[in-house]
Design a protein around this motif. Structure first.
Motif, PDB file in Angstrom:
ATOM      1  N   ARG A 197      41.269  38.521  41.788  1.00  0.00           N
ATOM      2  CA  ARG A 197      41.993  37.797  40.734  1.00  0.00           C
ATOM      3  C   ARG A 197      43.500  37.840  40.989  1.00  0.00           C
ATOM      4  O   ARG A 197      44.203  36.823  40.848  1.00  0.00           O
ATOM      5  CB  ARG A 197      41.684  38.417  39.368  1.00  0.00           C
ATOM      6  N   ILE A 198      43.997  38.991  41.393  1.00  0.00           N
ATOM      7  CA  ILE A 198      45.422  39.128  41.663  1.00  0.00           C
ATOM      8  C   ILE A 198      45.836  38.226  42.823  1.00  0.00           C
ATOM      9  O   ILE A 198      46.901  37.591  42.795  1.00  0.00           O
ATOM     10  CB  ILE A 198      45.763  40.600  41.946  1.00  0.00           C
ATOM     11  N   ARG A 200      44.319  35.406  43.649  1.00  0.00           N
ATOM     12  CA  ARG A 200      44.279  34.025  43.140  1.00  0.00           C
ATOM     13  C   ARG A 200      45.552  33.704  42.368  1.00  0.00           C
ATOM     14  O   ARG A 200      46.103  32.593  42.473  1.00  0.00           O
ATOM     15  CB  ARG A 200      43.053  33.820  42.251  1.00  0.00           C
ATOM     16  N   GLU A 201      46.022  34.656  41.580  1.00  0.00           N
ATOM     17  CA  GLU A 201      47.257  34.435  40.817  1.00  0.00           C
ATOM     18  C   GLU A 201      48.443  34.243  41.745  1.00  0.00           C
ATOM     19  O   GLU A 201      49.336  33.429  41.486  1.00  0.00           O
ATOM     20  CB  GLU A 201      47.498  35.609  39.868  1.00  0.00           C
ATOM     21  N   ARG A 202      48.444  34.979  42.855  1.00  0.00           N
ATOM     22  CA  ARG A 202      49.516  34.801  43.837  1.00  0.00           C
ATOM     23  C   ARG A 202      49.443  33.406  44.460  1.00  0.00           C
ATOM     24  O   ARG A 202      50.472  32.751  44.653  1.00  0.00           O
ATOM     25  CB  ARG A 202      49.422  35.876  44.918  1.00  0.00           C
ATOM     26  N   ASP A 204      48.333  30.752  43.002  1.00  0.00           N
ATOM     27  CA  ASP A 204      48.809  29.824  41.973  1.00  0.00           C
ATOM     28  C   ASP A 204      50.336  29.781  41.939  1.00  0.00           C
ATOM     29  O   ASP A 204      50.941  28.713  41.785  1.00  0.00           O
ATOM     30  CB  ASP A 204      48.268  30.228  40.597  1.00  0.00           C
ATOM     31  N   ARG A 205      50.962  30.944  42.091  1.00  0.00           N
ATOM     32  CA  ARG A 205      52.427  30.987  42.073  1.00  0.00           C
ATOM     33  C   ARG A 205      53.004  30.281  43.296  1.00  0.00           C
ATOM     34  O   ARG A 205      54.020  29.578  43.196  1.00  0.00           O
ATOM     35  CB  ARG A 205      52.917  32.437  42.011  1.00  0.00           C
TER      36      ARG A 205
END
Length: 247
Positions: A197-198, A200-202, A204-205
């Motif tokens: 998840r972390i 994936r968030e990276r 997205d950024r």
């Protein structure tokens, strides 16, 4: 154009326009006899370009790059902007590589977790130095057992798994503090899922930064063309009327 005109067109406040002029983001405004600033559409383009560059490459880098673009040739300027795109692509590739590594850890974990390893064996298996594993131990990321009177390190299944995750995250561009945060998640029931998840968030950024750079494209072209002595206002007009992202 007055300061308030430029502020309205660029999405910044009048004070921000003055501050960004002072920082060299835009060329100095012409001063009238009564001391009032007089700007041109090129100043608006530079400010809008800065917004995208600051989101894509951080404000300090954006200020440096814009200052260079104002005196660069078209070839030099295009190369500099392309490098920002390339940097984002490299960051994305690193995160994707880390994602694949985490997937491999989950799929092949049983094959790795059957045995204990010495520090030399684990370092060779991971493709890192033994000193790297010792550093990770000092940082609390990978904790081996101590065996024999010589206090030799022995890595069991949990430590091997942790080391593999650290390798994946470091390959994804994560610094030690960020890796420590992810490793804390691994103690929970969702372990690897939290790590993914972390990542994936990276991603997205990184995507948001890429979009910001794309939005700045026409205004960057206007700045570059003005520096080269050509008229770049038509390129900047392509983005007029498009809502600006938050400052």
């Amino acid at each position: 154009m007055r300061t308030t005109d430029v502020a309205r067109e660029s999405g910044y406040s009048a004070q921000q326009v003055r501050d960004l002029e002072r920082l060299g983001v835009i060329p100095p405004a012409v001063r009238s006899d009564n001391g009032y600033r007089s700007y041109t559409p090129l100043h608006v383009s530079a400010l809008r370009a800065y917004r995208g560059l600051a989101a894509a490459a951080e404000p300090v880098e954006a200020r440096r790059l814009l200052a260079e673009l104002r005196t660069a040739t078209v070839t030099e300027a295009a190369s500099a902007v392309d490098e920002v795109h390339a940097r984002l692509a490299r960051e994305r590739a690193e995160v994707l590589r880390a994602q694949r590594a985490l997937e491999g850890i989950q799929a092949e974990g049983a094959g790795w977790d059957d045995d204990f390893m010495t520090i030399t064996q684990l370092a060779q298996a991971l493709g890192v130095r033994s000193s790297t594993l010792r550093f990770w131990e000092e940082e609390g990321l990978v904790l081996p057992e101590r065996v024999t009177t010589l206090r030799a390190r022995r890595y069991g299944p949990a430590a091997i798994r942790a080391a593999r995750v650290v390798v994946a995250l470091r390959a994804g561009g994560y610094g030690i503090p960020a890796v420590r945060e992810v490793m804390a998640c691994l103690d929970g029931a969702d372990g690897l899922a939290d790590a993914r998840r972390i990542l994936r968030e990276r991603l997205d950024r990184i995507a948001a930064r890429s979009v910001a750079l794309l939005r700045a494209g026409a205004d960057l072209a206007a700045v570059v063309c003005a520096a080269d002595g050509t008229d770049g206002t038509d390129a900047a007009d392509a983005t007029r009327g498009t809502p600006d992202p938050p400052a």
